[in-house]
Design a protein around this motif. Structure first.
Motif, PDB file in Angstrom:
ATOM      1  N   TRP A   1     -37.575 -27.805 -28.558  1.00 36.29           N
ATOM      2  CA  TRP A   1     -37.649 -26.427 -28.328  1.00 36.29           C
ATOM      3  C   TRP A   1     -36.401 -25.612 -28.424  1.00 36.29           C
ATOM      4  O   TRP A   1     -36.066 -24.717 -29.113  1.00 36.29           O
ATOM      5  CB  TRP A   1     -38.242 -26.056 -26.865  1.00 36.29           C
ATOM      6  CG  TRP A   1     -38.325 -24.788 -26.712  1.00 36.29           C
ATOM      7  CD1 TRP A   1     -39.478 -23.672 -27.203  1.00 36.29           C
ATOM      8  CD2 TRP A   1     -37.236 -23.737 -26.429  1.00 36.29           C
ATOM      9  NE1 TRP A   1     -39.261 -22.550 -26.842  1.00 36.29           N
ATOM     10  CE2 TRP A   1     -38.005 -22.500 -26.177  1.00 36.29           C
ATOM     11  CE3 TRP A   1     -35.812 -23.920 -25.870  1.00 36.29           C
ATOM     12  CZ2 TRP A   1     -36.977 -21.139 -25.773  1.00 36.29           C
ATOM     13  CZ3 TRP A   1     -35.154 -22.793 -25.310  1.00 36.29           C
ATOM     14  CH2 TRP A   1     -35.736 -21.593 -25.324  1.00 36.29           C
ATOM     15  N   ALA A   2     -35.388 -26.578 -27.884  1.00 34.65           N
ATOM     16  CA  ALA A   2     -33.840 -25.777 -27.958  1.00 34.65           C
ATOM     17  C   ALA A   2     -33.318 -25.757 -29.460  1.00 34.65           C
ATOM     18  O   ALA A   2     -32.750 -24.810 -29.832  1.00 34.65           O
ATOM     19  CB  ALA A   2     -32.901 -26.882 -27.316  1.00 34.65           C
ATOM     20  N   ARG A   3     -33.704 -26.661 -30.244  1.00 32.51           N
ATOM     21  CA  ARG A   3     -33.226 -26.753 -31.832  1.00 32.51           C
ATOM     22  C   ARG A   3     -34.092 -25.701 -32.470  1.00 32.51           C
ATOM     23  O   ARG A   3     -33.519 -24.925 -33.292  1.00 32.51           O
ATOM     24  CB  ARG A   3     -33.594 -27.991 -32.457  1.00 32.51           C
ATOM     25  CG  ARG A   3     -32.453 -29.383 -31.927  1.00 32.51           C
ATOM     26  CD  ARG A   3     -32.697 -30.418 -32.808  1.00 32.51           C
ATOM     27  NE  ARG A   3     -31.616 -31.397 -32.712  1.00 32.51           N
ATOM     28  CZ  ARG A   3     -31.436 -32.379 -32.991  1.00 32.51           C
ATOM     29  NH1 ARG A   3     -32.268 -33.013 -34.248  1.00 32.51           N
ATOM     30  NH2 ARG A   3     -30.411 -33.402 -32.726  1.00 32.51           N
ATOM     31  N   ARG A   4     -35.148 -25.437 -31.989  1.00 33.65           N
ATOM     32  CA  ARG A   4     -36.184 -24.366 -32.937  1.00 33.65           C
ATOM     33  C   ARG A   4     -35.589 -23.359 -32.553  1.00 33.65           C
ATOM     34  O   ARG A   4     -35.554 -22.245 -33.229  1.00 33.65           O
ATOM     35  CB  ARG A   4     -37.681 -24.613 -32.436  1.00 33.65           C
ATOM     36  CG  ARG A   4     -38.165 -26.055 -33.195  1.00 33.65           C
ATOM     37  CD  ARG A   4     -39.735 -25.947 -32.992  1.00 33.65           C
ATOM     38  NE  ARG A   4     -40.514 -25.526 -31.821  1.00 33.65           N
ATOM     39  CZ  ARG A   4     -40.722 -26.590 -30.627  1.00 33.65           C
ATOM     40  NH1 ARG A   4     -40.438 -27.663 -31.220  1.00 33.65           N
ATOM     41  NH2 ARG A   4     -41.184 -26.037 -29.474  1.00 33.65           N
TER      42      ARG A   4
ATOM     43  N   TYR B   1     -32.265 -18.279 -34.432  1.00 32.79           N
ATOM     44  CA  TYR B   1     -31.179 -17.437 -34.579  1.00 32.79           C
ATOM     45  C   TYR B   1     -30.286 -17.747 -35.930  1.00 32.79           C
ATOM     46  O   TYR B   1     -29.812 -16.560 -36.246  1.00 32.79           O
ATOM     47  CB  TYR B   1     -30.358 -18.051 -33.390  1.00 32.79           C
ATOM     48  CG  TYR B   1     -29.009 -16.939 -33.296  1.00 32.79           C
ATOM     49  CD1 TYR B   1     -29.129 -15.795 -33.039  1.00 32.79           C
ATOM     50  CD2 TYR B   1     -27.849 -17.757 -33.461  1.00 32.79           C
ATOM     51  CE1 TYR B   1     -27.662 -15.104 -33.027  1.00 32.79           C
ATOM     52  CE2 TYR B   1     -26.571 -17.213 -33.682  1.00 32.79           C
ATOM     53  CZ  TYR B   1     -26.479 -15.736 -33.143  1.00 32.79           C
ATOM     54  OH  TYR B   1     -25.297 -15.388 -33.095  1.00 32.79           O
ATOM     55  N   LEU B   2     -30.415 -18.977 -36.486  1.00 30.46           N
ATOM     56  CA  LEU B   2     -29.453 -19.014 -37.362  1.00 30.46           C
ATOM     57  C   LEU B   2     -30.244 -18.866 -38.941  1.00 30.46           C
ATOM     58  O   LEU B   2     -29.590 -18.828 -39.963  1.00 30.46           O
ATOM     59  CB  LEU B   2     -29.011 -20.459 -37.526  1.00 30.46           C
ATOM     60  CG  LEU B   2     -28.096 -20.874 -36.472  1.00 30.46           C
ATOM     61  CD1 LEU B   2     -27.699 -22.293 -36.610  1.00 30.46           C
ATOM     62  CD2 LEU B   2     -26.623 -20.284 -36.570  1.00 30.46           C
ATOM     63  N   LEU B   3     -31.549 -18.688 -38.850  1.00 34.36           N
ATOM     64  CA  LEU B   3     -32.260 -18.300 -40.053  1.00 34.36           C
ATOM     65  C   LEU B   3     -32.016 -16.981 -40.536  1.00 34.36           C
ATOM     66  O   LEU B   3     -32.295 -15.953 -40.234  1.00 34.36           O
ATOM     67  CB  LEU B   3     -33.654 -18.474 -39.878  1.00 34.36           C
ATOM     68  CG  LEU B   3     -34.800 -18.180 -40.764  1.00 34.36           C
ATOM     69  CD1 LEU B   3     -34.338 -19.252 -42.128  1.00 34.36           C
ATOM     70  CD2 LEU B   3     -36.371 -18.252 -40.356  1.00 34.36           C
TER      71      LEU B   3
ATOM     72  N   GLN C   1     -37.810 -36.097 -45.687  1.00 37.57           N
ATOM     73  CA  GLN C   1     -38.548 -36.997 -44.833  1.00 37.57           C
ATOM     74  C   GLN C   1     -37.880 -37.288 -43.613  1.00 37.57           C
ATOM     75  O   GLN C   1     -38.449 -37.428 -42.617  1.00 37.57           O
ATOM     76  CB  GLN C   1     -38.766 -38.230 -45.616  1.00 37.57           C
ATOM     77  CG  GLN C   1     -39.654 -38.129 -46.838  1.00 37.57           C
ATOM     78  CD  GLN C   1     -40.994 -37.563 -46.370  1.00 37.57           C
ATOM     79  OE1 GLN C   1     -41.622 -37.687 -45.493  1.00 37.57           O
ATOM     80  NE2 GLN C   1     -41.502 -36.431 -47.437  1.00 37.57           N
ATOM     81  N   ASP C   2     -36.497 -37.475 -43.648  1.00 37.43           N
ATOM     82  CA  ASP C   2     -35.999 -37.785 -42.343  1.00 37.43           C
ATOM     83  C   ASP C   2     -35.451 -36.625 -41.586  1.00 37.43           C
ATOM     84  O   ASP C   2     -34.782 -35.738 -42.019  1.00 37.43           O
ATOM     85  CB  ASP C   2     -34.383 -38.413 -42.571  1.00 37.43           C
ATOM     86  CG  ASP C   2     -33.688 -38.996 -41.470  1.00 37.43           C
ATOM     87  OD1 ASP C   2     -33.202 -38.358 -40.710  1.00 37.43           O
ATOM     88  OD2 ASP C   2     -33.687 -40.188 -41.162  1.00 37.43           O
ATOM     89  N   ALA C   3     -36.038 -36.617 -40.170  1.00 44.08           N
ATOM     90  CA  ALA C   3     -35.916 -35.567 -39.315  1.00 44.08           C
ATOM     91  C   ALA C   3     -34.672 -35.116 -39.084  1.00 44.08           C
ATOM     92  O   ALA C   3     -34.165 -33.706 -38.925  1.00 44.08           O
ATOM     93  CB  ALA C   3     -36.729 -35.740 -37.975  1.00 44.08           C
TER      94      ALA C   3
ATOM     95  N   PHE D   1     -30.214 -27.960 -42.340  1.00 40.71           N
ATOM     96  CA  PHE D   1     -30.327 -26.678 -41.960  1.00 40.71           C
ATOM     97  C   PHE D   1     -29.179 -26.325 -41.016  1.00 40.71           C
ATOM     98  O   PHE D   1     -28.877 -24.931 -41.410  1.00 40.71           O
ATOM     99  CB  PHE D   1     -31.792 -26.588 -41.307  1.00 40.71           C
ATOM    100  CG  PHE D   1     -32.082 -25.018 -40.780  1.00 40.71           C
ATOM    101  CD1 PHE D   1     -32.463 -24.081 -41.410  1.00 40.71           C
ATOM    102  CD2 PHE D   1     -31.610 -24.775 -39.300  1.00 40.71           C
ATOM    103  CE1 PHE D   1     -32.862 -22.851 -40.945  1.00 40.71           C
ATOM    104  CE2 PHE D   1     -31.860 -23.356 -38.627  1.00 40.71           C
ATOM    105  CZ  PHE D   1     -32.413 -22.613 -39.569  1.00 40.71           C
ATOM    106  N   LEU D   2     -28.866 -26.803 -40.153  1.00 41.98           N
ATOM    107  CA  LEU D   2     -27.864 -26.562 -39.154  1.00 41.98           C
ATOM    108  C   LEU D   2     -26.446 -26.433 -39.746  1.00 41.98           C
ATOM    109  O   LEU D   2     -25.804 -25.237 -39.452  1.00 41.98           O
ATOM    110  CB  LEU D   2     -27.598 -27.669 -38.086  1.00 41.98           C
ATOM    111  CG  LEU D   2     -26.666 -27.271 -37.055  1.00 41.98           C
ATOM    112  CD1 LEU D   2     -27.018 -26.142 -36.050  1.00 41.98           C
ATOM    113  CD2 LEU D   2     -26.486 -28.638 -36.031  1.00 41.98           C
TER     114      LEU D   2
END
Length: 235
Positions: free
Chosen positions: A100-103, A108-110, A126-128, A135-136
């Motif tokens: 949840w914290a990453r989502r 916020y960063l989107l 494929q690799d999470a 993205f980060l």
């Protein structure tokens, strides 16, 4: 795991680097517009970090200056940022396996440029950990670029002579975003309908004409697109 994350971070920065250069003049103009509207340096910096959405920042400045009700300011910001609901829905599958914290941080960063650059390819990664890193990396780079460039505008606005009347900078900054989008006919119809409505409804109390104009523009764009689809089917 950490090496994969770092690899993703580097890839994200590399992929977004060229596109993020366009944020610089846009951020400087937003910084100047905040100061020209009467916000202090501290208030401008706080708004830049807390809101981190140029359209909402520029769109709510007149409401803040006129001391409009808080509910109206929040409603205007929400309507101006409706596109992020679409962005989030499109990218949600790429984050289903993240905590949840990453989502929350991702929401916020989107921003527009991150979605445009990362959106298509991220869903195929494929690799999470690498996916999150890409993205980060892109999101943090854009955030840092925006904050630094905005700071230039916020601080530099005090060096500009007062008789230059830079209150128009917010309008110019929005036009920079609007004009390229109007290359598509549906967007042009939406913009014309919203613009005409904003002029006609500018005397509504509490500046609610802005909200009404956005709604009219969205409806006009939706109806025009439906009509175009109907014509295409008939052919």
């Amino acid at each position: 795991m950490m090496s994969t994350l770092r690899m993703g971070l580097r890839e994200g920065v590399r992929e977004i680097l060229a596109f993020s250069l366009g944020l610089v003049p846009w951020a400087i103009a937003t910084g100047i517009a905040m100061r020209a509207s009467g916000l202090s340096i501290g208030e401008s910096l706080a708004m830049n970090v807390l809101v981190f959405a140029a359209t909402a920042q520029l769109g709510t400045l007149p409401l803040l200056v006129s001391e409009a009700p808080v509910w109206l300011i929040l409603a205007t910001a929400a309507i101006l940022n409706l596109r992020f609901v679409i962005y989030s829905a499109a990218m949600a599958p790429a984050f289903h396996d993240q905590p949840w914290a990453r989502r929350a941080l991702g929401s916020y960063l989107l921003v527009d440029v991150v979605f445009l650059v990362q959106g298509p390819g991220l869903l195929q990664e494929q690799d999470a950990q690498r996916r999150w890193g890409r993205f980060l990396g892109a999101g943090l780079w854009c955030w840092g670029t925006w904050q630094i460039a905005s700071l230039v505008g916020i601080v530099g606005a005090s060096w500009v002579p007062e008789h230059w009347s830079l209150g128009f900078m917010g309008t110019i900054a929005l036009l920079v975003l609007l004009v390229p989008m109007c290359r598509e006919r549906v967007m042009l119809v939406t913009a014309l309908a919203a613009g005409a409505s904003a002029l006609l409804l500018r005397d509504l109390p509490l500046r609610t004409g802005v909200i009404a104009a956005v709604i009219v523009g969205l409806v006009a764009g939706y109806l025009f697109e439906r009509r175009q689809q109907g014509v295409a089917r008939e052919r």
